[in-house]
Every structure is written in C-alpha cells, then in structure tokens.
Design a protein around this motif. Sequence first.
Motif, PDB file in Angstrom:
ATOM      1  N   GLY A 257      10.682  -3.324  -2.103  1.00 17.06           N
ATOM      2  CA  GLY A 257       9.871  -2.263  -2.702  1.00 17.06           C
ATOM      3  C   GLY A 257       8.422  -2.675  -2.823  1.00 17.06           C
ATOM      4  N   ARG A 258       8.177  -3.903  -3.276  1.00 13.43           N
ATOM      5  CA  ARG A 258       6.800  -4.387  -3.409  1.00 13.43           C
ATOM      6  C   ARG A 258       6.122  -4.547  -2.058  1.00 13.43           C
ATOM      7  NH1 ARG A 258       6.051  -5.962  -8.666  1.00 13.43           N
ATOM      8  NH2 ARG A 258       7.980  -6.275  -9.878  1.00 13.43           N
ATOM      9  N   PHE A 259       6.923  -4.762  -1.023  1.00 12.82           N
ATOM     10  CA  PHE A 259       6.371  -4.932   0.320  1.00 12.82           C
ATOM     11  C   PHE A 259       6.156  -3.598   1.029  1.00 12.82           C
ATOM     12  CE2 PHE A 259       7.611  -5.571   4.901  1.00 12.82           C
ATOM     13  CZ  PHE A 259       6.369  -6.045   5.316  1.00 12.82           C
ATOM     14  N   LEU A 260       7.148  -2.700   0.963  1.00 10.77           N
ATOM     15  CA  LEU A 260       7.119  -1.489   1.770  1.00 10.77           C
ATOM     16  C   LEU A 260       6.371  -0.322   1.128  1.00 10.77           C
ATOM     17  CD1 LEU A 260      10.780  -1.478   3.166  1.00 10.77           C
ATOM     18  CD2 LEU A 260       8.680  -2.069   4.390  1.00 10.77           C
ATOM     19  N   LEU A 261       6.494  -0.156  -0.192  1.00  6.29           N
ATOM     20  CA  LEU A 261       5.889   1.024  -0.822  1.00  6.29           C
ATOM     21  C   LEU A 261       4.372   1.069  -0.681  1.00  6.29           C
ATOM     22  CD1 LEU A 261       8.133   1.470  -3.997  1.00  6.29           C
ATOM     23  CD2 LEU A 261       8.038   2.907  -1.950  1.00  6.29           C
ATOM     24  N   PRO A 262       3.627  -0.027  -0.916  1.00  8.26           N
ATOM     25  CA  PRO A 262       2.183   0.048  -0.685  1.00  8.26           C
ATOM     26  C   PRO A 262       1.835   0.382   0.761  1.00  8.26           C
ATOM     27  CG  PRO A 262       2.689  -1.856  -2.052  1.00  8.26           C
ATOM     28  CD  PRO A 262       3.997  -1.308  -1.556  1.00  8.26           C
ATOM     29  N   VAL A 263       2.638  -0.133   1.698  1.00 10.60           N
ATOM     30  CA  VAL A 263       2.394   0.170   3.113  1.00 10.60           C
ATOM     31  C   VAL A 263       2.632   1.648   3.386  1.00 10.60           C
ATOM     32  CG1 VAL A 263       3.172  -0.283   5.473  1.00 10.60           C
ATOM     33  CG2 VAL A 263       2.971  -2.171   3.839  1.00 10.60           C
ATOM     34  N   ALA A 264       3.701   2.208   2.798  1.00  9.51           N
ATOM     35  CA  ALA A 264       4.015   3.627   3.005  1.00  9.51           C
ATOM     36  C   ALA A 264       2.932   4.524   2.411  1.00  9.51           C
ATOM     37  CB  ALA A 264       5.377   3.944   2.387  1.00  9.51           C
ATOM     38  N   PHE A 265       2.499   4.226   1.181  1.00  7.61           N
ATOM     39  CA  PHE A 265       1.482   5.061   0.543  1.00  7.61           C
ATOM     40  C   PHE A 265       0.122   4.917   1.212  1.00  7.61           C
ATOM     41  CE2 PHE A 265       4.492   5.125  -3.073  1.00  7.61           C
ATOM     42  CZ  PHE A 265       4.519   6.499  -3.294  1.00  7.61           C
ATOM     43  N   ALA A 266      -0.100   3.801   1.902  1.00  8.34           N
ATOM     44  CA  ALA A 266      -1.377   3.614   2.598  1.00  8.34           C
ATOM     45  C   ALA A 266      -1.554   4.606   3.744  1.00  8.34           C
ATOM     46  CB  ALA A 266      -1.472   2.185   3.123  1.00  8.34           C
ATOM     47  N   GLN A 267      -0.445   5.242   4.159  1.00  7.75           N
ATOM     48  CA  GLN A 267      -0.555   6.236   5.229  1.00  7.75           C
ATOM     49  C   GLN A 267      -1.193   7.536   4.750  1.00  7.75           C
ATOM     50  OE1 GLN A 267       0.358   5.012   8.247  1.00  7.75           O
ATOM     51  NE2 GLN A 267       0.850   3.169   7.054  1.00  7.75           N
ATOM     52  N   VAL A 268      -1.151   7.778   3.429  1.00  4.52           N
ATOM     53  CA  VAL A 268      -1.667   9.047   2.907  1.00  4.52           C
ATOM     54  C   VAL A 268      -2.701   8.837   1.797  1.00  4.52           C
ATOM     55  CG1 VAL A 268       0.402  10.352   3.501  1.00  4.52           C
ATOM     56  CG2 VAL A 268       0.285   9.175   1.291  1.00  4.52           C
ATOM     57  N   MET A 269      -2.988   7.589   1.427  1.00  6.48           N
ATOM     58  CA  MET A 269      -3.932   7.301   0.349  1.00  6.48           C
ATOM     59  C   MET A 269      -4.914   6.227   0.786  1.00  6.48           C
ATOM     60  SD  MET A 269      -1.525   6.974  -3.046  1.00  6.48           S
ATOM     61  CE  MET A 269      -0.549   8.349  -3.686  1.00  6.48           C
ATOM     62  N   ALA A 270      -5.952   6.095  -0.001  1.00  3.97           N
ATOM     63  CA  ALA A 270      -6.873   4.986   0.199  1.00  3.97           C
ATOM     64  C   ALA A 270      -6.127   3.683  -0.089  1.00  3.97           C
ATOM     65  CB  ALA A 270      -8.068   5.117  -0.734  1.00  3.97           C
ATOM     66  N   PRO A 271      -6.488   2.590   0.573  1.00  5.28           N
ATOM     67  CA  PRO A 271      -5.748   1.335   0.406  1.00  5.28           C
ATOM     68  C   PRO A 271      -5.623   0.879  -1.045  1.00  5.28           C
ATOM     69  CG  PRO A 271      -7.217   1.177   2.290  1.00  5.28           C
ATOM     70  CD  PRO A 271      -7.521   2.479   1.618  1.00  5.28           C
ATOM     71  N   ALA A 272      -6.692   0.972  -1.825  1.00  6.12           N
ATOM     72  CA  ALA A 272      -6.640   0.515  -3.217  1.00  6.12           C
ATOM     73  C   ALA A 272      -5.663   1.364  -4.029  1.00  6.12           C
ATOM     74  CB  ALA A 272      -8.025   0.551  -3.849  1.00  6.12           C
ATOM     75  N   ALA A 273      -5.728   2.681  -3.848  1.00  7.32           N
ATOM     76  CA  ALA A 273      -4.823   3.575  -4.566  1.00  7.32           C
ATOM     77  C   ALA A 273      -3.381   3.372  -4.117  1.00  7.32           C
ATOM     78  CB  ALA A 273      -5.237   5.028  -4.364  1.00  7.32           C
ATOM     79  N   ALA A 274      -3.176   3.163  -2.822  1.00  8.34           N
ATOM     80  CA  ALA A 274      -1.829   2.947  -2.301  1.00  8.34           C
ATOM     81  C   ALA A 274      -1.222   1.681  -2.885  1.00  8.34           C
ATOM     82  CB  ALA A 274      -1.877   2.858  -0.775  1.00  8.34           C
ATOM     83  N   THR A 275      -2.023   0.640  -2.998  1.00  4.72           N
ATOM     84  CA  THR A 275      -1.527  -0.610  -3.573  1.00  4.72           C
ATOM     85  C   THR A 275      -1.139  -0.426  -5.037  1.00  4.72           C
ATOM     86  OG1 THR A 275      -2.884  -1.925  -2.062  1.00  4.72           O
ATOM     87  CG2 THR A 275      -2.100  -3.016  -4.078  1.00  4.72           C
ATOM     88  N   ALA A 276      -1.991   0.295  -5.788  1.00  7.04           N
ATOM     89  CA  ALA A 276      -1.715   0.505  -7.212  1.00  7.04           C
ATOM     90  C   ALA A 276      -0.461   1.352  -7.417  1.00  7.04           C
ATOM     91  CB  ALA A 276      -2.917   1.169  -7.877  1.00  7.04           C
ATOM     92  N   VAL A 277      -0.368   2.471  -6.703  1.00  9.54           N
ATOM     93  CA  VAL A 277       0.776   3.363  -6.860  1.00  9.54           C
ATOM     94  C   VAL A 277       2.052   2.709  -6.340  1.00  9.54           C
ATOM     95  CG1 VAL A 277       1.779   5.568  -6.157  1.00  9.54           C
ATOM     96  CG2 VAL A 277      -0.636   5.435  -6.769  1.00  9.54           C
ATOM     97  N   GLY A 278       1.967   2.066  -5.181  1.00 13.44           N
ATOM     98  CA  GLY A 278       3.138   1.421  -4.604  1.00 13.44           C
ATOM     99  C   GLY A 278       3.674   0.296  -5.481  1.00 13.44           C
ATOM    100  N   SER A 279       2.764  -0.498  -6.034  1.00 15.84           N
ATOM    101  CA  SER A 279       3.194  -1.590  -6.908  1.00 15.84           C
ATOM    102  C   SER A 279       3.838  -1.061  -8.186  1.00 15.84           C
ATOM    103  CB  SER A 279       2.003  -2.493  -7.252  1.00 15.84           C
ATOM    104  OG  SER A 279       1.462  -3.074  -6.085  1.00 15.84           O
ATOM    105  N   ALA A 280       3.280   0.025  -8.737  1.00 15.93           N
ATOM    106  CA  ALA A 280       3.846   0.612  -9.956  1.00 15.93           C
ATOM    107  C   ALA A 280       5.251   1.149  -9.697  1.00 15.93           C
ATOM    108  CB  ALA A 280       2.934   1.719 -10.473  1.00 15.93           C
ATOM    109  N   LEU A 281       5.426   1.856  -8.588  1.00 16.50           N
ATOM    110  CA  LEU A 281       6.750   2.389  -8.268  1.00 16.50           C
ATOM    111  C   LEU A 281       7.735   1.279  -7.926  1.00 16.50           C
ATOM    112  CD1 LEU A 281       5.912   5.574  -6.165  1.00 16.50           C
ATOM    113  CD2 LEU A 281       6.809   5.466  -8.490  1.00 16.50           C
ATOM    114  N   ALA A 282       7.247   0.225  -7.277  1.00 17.44           N
ATOM    115  CA  ALA A 282       8.125  -0.893  -6.935  1.00 17.44           C
ATOM    116  C   ALA A 282       8.673  -1.569  -8.183  1.00 17.44           C
ATOM    117  CB  ALA A 282       7.363  -1.907  -6.078  1.00 17.44           C
ATOM    118  N   SER A 283       7.841  -1.672  -9.225  1.00 20.78           N
ATOM    119  CA  SER A 283       8.310  -2.295 -10.460  1.00 20.78           C
ATOM    120  C   SER A 283       9.367  -1.444 -11.157  1.00 20.78           C
ATOM    121  CB  SER A 283       7.124  -2.525 -11.411  1.00 20.78           C
ATOM    122  OG  SER A 283       6.563  -1.296 -11.821  1.00 20.78           O
ATOM    123  N   MET A 284       9.415  -0.140 -10.846  1.00 16.87           N
ATOM    124  CA  MET A 284      10.417   0.749 -11.420  1.00 16.87           C
ATOM    125  C   MET A 284      11.690   0.842 -10.573  1.00 16.87           C
ATOM    126  SD  MET A 284       7.750   3.824 -12.292  1.00 16.87           S
ATOM    127  CE  MET A 284       9.079   4.993 -12.561  1.00 16.87           C
TER     128      MET A 284
END
Length: 305
Positions: A257-284
């Motif tokens: 989750g910590r590896f894939l979610l930021p990569v997935a969100f980076a397809q539709v978000m800015a890299p910084a936002a994708a990292t923040a959102v992906g990391s938050a969802l991965a922790s859940m």
Amino acid sequence: MSLILFIEQMLNGLQFGVMLFLMAAGLTLIFGVMGLINLAHGSLYMIGAFAAAWVAGLTGSFVLALIAALAAAAAAGALVEVVVIRRLYARDHLDQVLATFALILMFSEGTRWVFGSFPLFLEIPPYLSGPVRLPGGIQYPLYRLAIIVAGLIVAAGLFALIARTRIGIQIRAGEADREMIGALGVNIAALYTVVFALGAALAGLAGALIGAIQSVQVGMGEPVLILAFVVIVIGGIGSIKGALVGALLVGLTDTMGRFLLPVAFAQVMAPAAATAVGSALASMAIYILMALVLIFRPRGLYGVA
C-alpha cells in the motif's frame, strides 16, 4: 515502476509479515490458552532487542545476541507470569488491561534506567551483510532474506510443537477445556508459565532480528503490539495458522500500500499531493482489511466457530 522494484517490495512485505508473525504467534497463544489480554507483550519484544544489542556490544557475536534475546525475554515472561499475570486469570479483562499497561510503564522506565535514554544499535554480522542476487537479476539484502527464512523455520517448528508433541497437545487441550486437563493431572500453573515464556521468547526473537534494521530504543514495542493485535484479529484468536496468514496479509498490505498507492494517485494528482494522500490511505489499509475480514468472518479467518 519496474518489475524488479515491485518484487523487492513484495519481499519487504514478506519480511515485515514474518516479523509480525513472531510477535503475533506468542500473543495468540497467550490469549487463546489463558484468555489473557497482555498489553505488555510489546515490552518483551523491546527486552529482546535490548538484550541482543547489549550482548552483541560485549561479545561481538550475533548468534550469542540472539540467544541472549530469547533467554532474556523468556525469563522476563516467566517472571511476569508467576509474579503478576497468575493473579489475573480469573479477573475481568479490564483488570488485565490495566495491570499489563502498568507493566509497560515499569518495563519502559526500568529499561531507560538500565540502558539510558539513547538508542542502541545492533550491527548486522558480516556474513549476513550486503545484497544477494536472486533469479531475474534482483539484488536483495541478505539479512532481510535471512529474516524471512528464519521466520518460516520458526513457524514450521511452532506448528510441529503444537501438533506433534505432548506439550503441544496440552496447549491445544488447554484452549478447549482447561478444567478438564487439570482434572486429568496436568499442572495448569506450569503449563501457563511455559506458554507465556514461549510467547515472550518469540517476541524477544522478533525484537532482536528487527534491532539490526532499526535502532533499539525504549517504547519500540508499542507500535508493533498494535499491529500484532490486528494480525490475531484477522487470523483468528488462538490459531497459529491464522497468525501466520494474518501476519503475511498485514505485512504485504502495509508495504505494498505504501509503495503502490502514491504511484497510483500520481497519475491523477500532483506528485506532492499524491504522496500525501497515498501515504494516508496506506496507513489505513490494514485496518480496512481487518474490518472487511470481520464483516465476513467475525471470528477471523481461522478462528474457532
């Protein structure tokens, strides 16, 4: 994202899951046999890590450090069971929670008093340092691979102990009907001490193994304890098989989750936002996994119906 990087992260998740199994196996044994909620289990993990770091610093031997971790955690577990835990079996779960939480504070302050507030470091031995080449050209740290292998060997040994030995039969019988095995002449008090010491030794081994990857410090057991409880809820309380499957699921879910979610969100978000959102969802993610399991299997994957 390359295939090699994906496989490396899968191996990282497997290594994390094996470490969680060592923690959760002891915890599920204690809960399944004794019906005891032991919040101090993470402190035994910490004791193993500190014992290993201290002995390795004195002797320079990683093998002696692992033996010291097993011995120190098992001895601490047996002492705690005899002095404190034995008085809690017939008490309410709230009493157990309060008493074992007090043990967390005592172990933390005692460890700080003996070793100080600064972290210790356990060096990876030379014969386990560096990368190893796996099929497909994958370079993976030899020490992390050794943790995976060692954890799986311990799992196989634990399965054999529970399924094929006299003490294993007594442990399984104690889960089903402790009054009956007491009536048949089994020393329940001694059995409980052995189970608690075994669970503590597994936690101490996990602490020692992970101590060579991260720093050894006071309070290091509490975050892992939370994940261990998630593991036994997913796998089913009292089930060693469930602890193994649950630990691997949690380890892989968290790591991937910590590896894939930021990569997935980076397809539709800015890299910084994708990292923040992906990391938050991965922790859940592991808690979402636990909720889904409980919806369809309220007793866990391998819990007794």
